[in-house]
Design a protein around this motif. Structure first.
Motif, short mmCIF file in Angstrom:
data_model
loop_
_atom_site.label_atom_id
_atom_site.label_comp_id
_atom_site.label_asym_id
_atom_site.label_seq_id
_atom_site.Cartn_x
_atom_site.Cartn_y
_atom_site.Cartn_z
N MET A 82 -1.52 -3.03 1.99
CA MET A 82 -0.71 -3.18 0.80
C MET A 82 0.73 -3.45 1.20
SD MET A 82 -2.29 -0.16 -1.63
CE MET A 82 -1.68 1.15 -0.56
N ASN A 83 1.24 -4.60 0.82
CA ASN A 83 2.62 -4.99 1.10
C ASN A 83 3.38 -5.19 -0.20
OD1 ASN A 83 2.02 -5.12 3.91
ND2 ASN A 83 1.26 -7.22 3.66
N SER A 84 4.70 -5.22 -0.09
CA SER A 84 5.56 -5.43 -1.26
C SER A 84 5.19 -4.51 -2.40
CB SER A 84 5.50 -6.90 -1.70
OG SER A 84 5.88 -7.77 -0.65
N LEU A 85 5.03 -3.25 -2.10
CA LEU A 85 4.58 -2.30 -3.09
C LEU A 85 5.61 -2.10 -4.20
CD1 LEU A 85 2.87 0.20 -0.69
CD2 LEU A 85 1.76 -0.85 -2.66
N LYS A 86 5.10 -1.90 -5.39
CA LYS A 86 5.90 -1.70 -6.58
C LYS A 86 5.62 -0.33 -7.17
CE LYS A 86 5.31 -6.61 -7.74
NZ LYS A 86 4.82 -7.55 -8.78
N PRO A 87 6.57 0.23 -7.92
CA PRO A 87 6.30 1.53 -8.56
C PRO A 87 5.04 1.53 -9.41
CG PRO A 87 8.63 1.03 -8.69
CD PRO A 87 7.96 -0.20 -8.14
N GLU A 88 4.72 0.41 -10.04
CA GLU A 88 3.52 0.34 -10.87
C GLU A 88 2.23 0.35 -10.06
OE1 GLU A 88 5.65 -3.72 -11.51
OE2 GLU A 88 6.21 -1.67 -10.99
N ASP A 89 2.33 0.27 -8.73
CA ASP A 89 1.16 0.42 -7.88
C ASP A 89 0.79 1.87 -7.67
OD1 ASP A 89 0.78 -2.37 -7.36
OD2 ASP A 89 2.38 -2.30 -5.86
N THR A 90 1.63 2.78 -8.13
CA THR A 90 1.35 4.20 -7.99
C THR A 90 0.05 4.55 -8.70
OG1 THR A 90 3.69 4.79 -7.79
CG2 THR A 90 2.18 6.52 -8.51
N ALA A 91 -0.88 5.13 -7.96
CA ALA A 91 -2.20 5.45 -8.51
C ALA A 91 -3.02 6.18 -7.44
CB ALA A 91 -2.93 4.19 -8.94
N VAL A 92 -4.15 6.70 -7.86
CA VAL A 92 -5.15 7.17 -6.92
C VAL A 92 -6.06 5.99 -6.60
CG1 VAL A 92 -7.06 8.75 -6.50
CG2 VAL A 92 -5.07 9.52 -7.79
N TYR A 93 -6.21 5.70 -5.33
CA TYR A 93 -7.01 4.56 -4.90
C TYR A 93 -8.37 5.05 -4.40
CZ TYR A 93 -3.12 1.36 -5.35
OH TYR A 93 -2.11 0.59 -5.86
N TYR A 94 -9.42 4.39 -4.90
CA TYR A 94 -10.79 4.80 -4.61
C TYR A 94 -11.54 3.72 -3.85
CZ TYR A 94 -10.04 8.36 -8.21
OH TYR A 94 -9.56 9.41 -8.95
N CYS A 95 -12.33 4.15 -2.90
CA CYS A 95 -13.23 3.27 -2.17
C CYS A 95 -14.56 3.20 -2.90
CB CYS A 95 -13.41 3.79 -0.74
SG CYS A 95 -14.49 2.79 0.30
N TYR A 96 -15.17 2.03 -2.93
CA TYR A 96 -16.44 1.81 -3.60
C TYR A 96 -17.41 1.10 -2.66
CZ TYR A 96 -19.87 -0.42 -6.70
OH TYR A 96 -21.03 -0.86 -7.30
N GLY A 97 -18.65 1.53 -2.68
CA GLY A 97 -19.69 0.87 -1.91
C GLY A 97 -20.96 0.77 -2.70
N ARG A 98 -21.74 -0.29 -2.47
CA ARG A 98 -23.00 -0.49 -3.17
C ARG A 98 -24.13 -0.63 -2.17
NH1 ARG A 98 -23.29 -5.82 -6.50
NH2 ARG A 98 -23.94 -6.63 -4.46
#
Length: 115
Positions: A82-98
């Protein structure tokens, strides 16, 4: 069963960078797609990036040109640069697999973008 564990989240200033990692364990053979989602306070969980079984990558419009997702099958790992991060990128990030038509989620890692 598939277990997914994220790491790499933290606090970063606007314009900065972070690299998230997701490691898969358990019945990892047969995982045909993986991706990243995020959820901010007051918002629904939303797609960030998905890597398909064919190796193609799809990104949400709000991260195109800033984020890069990659998969290392040898290490059963998924990454999100993740580059050029913005305040609106603030979140919990989840990994997903199928695997075998069943989706699995990690517990999430917090990303906070603030000065």
């Amino acid at each position: 069963q598939v277990q997914l564990v994220e790491s790499g989240g933290g606090l970063v200033q606007p314009g900065g960078s972070l690299r998230l990692s997701c490691t898969a364990s358990g019945s990892i053979f047969g995982i045909d797609a993986m991706g990243w989602y995020r959820q901010a306070p007051g918002r629904k969980r939303e797609l960030v990036a998905v890597i398909t079984s064919g190796g193609g990558t799809d990104y949400a419009d709000f991260v195109k040109g800033r984020f890069t997702a990659s998969r290392d099958k040898a290490n059963n790992a998924l990454y999100l640069q993740m580059n050029s991060l913005k305040p609106e990128d603030t979140a919990v990030y989840y990994c997903y697999g199928r695997r075998a038509g069943v989706g699995y989620w990690g517990q999430g890692t917090q990303v906070t973008v603030s000065s």
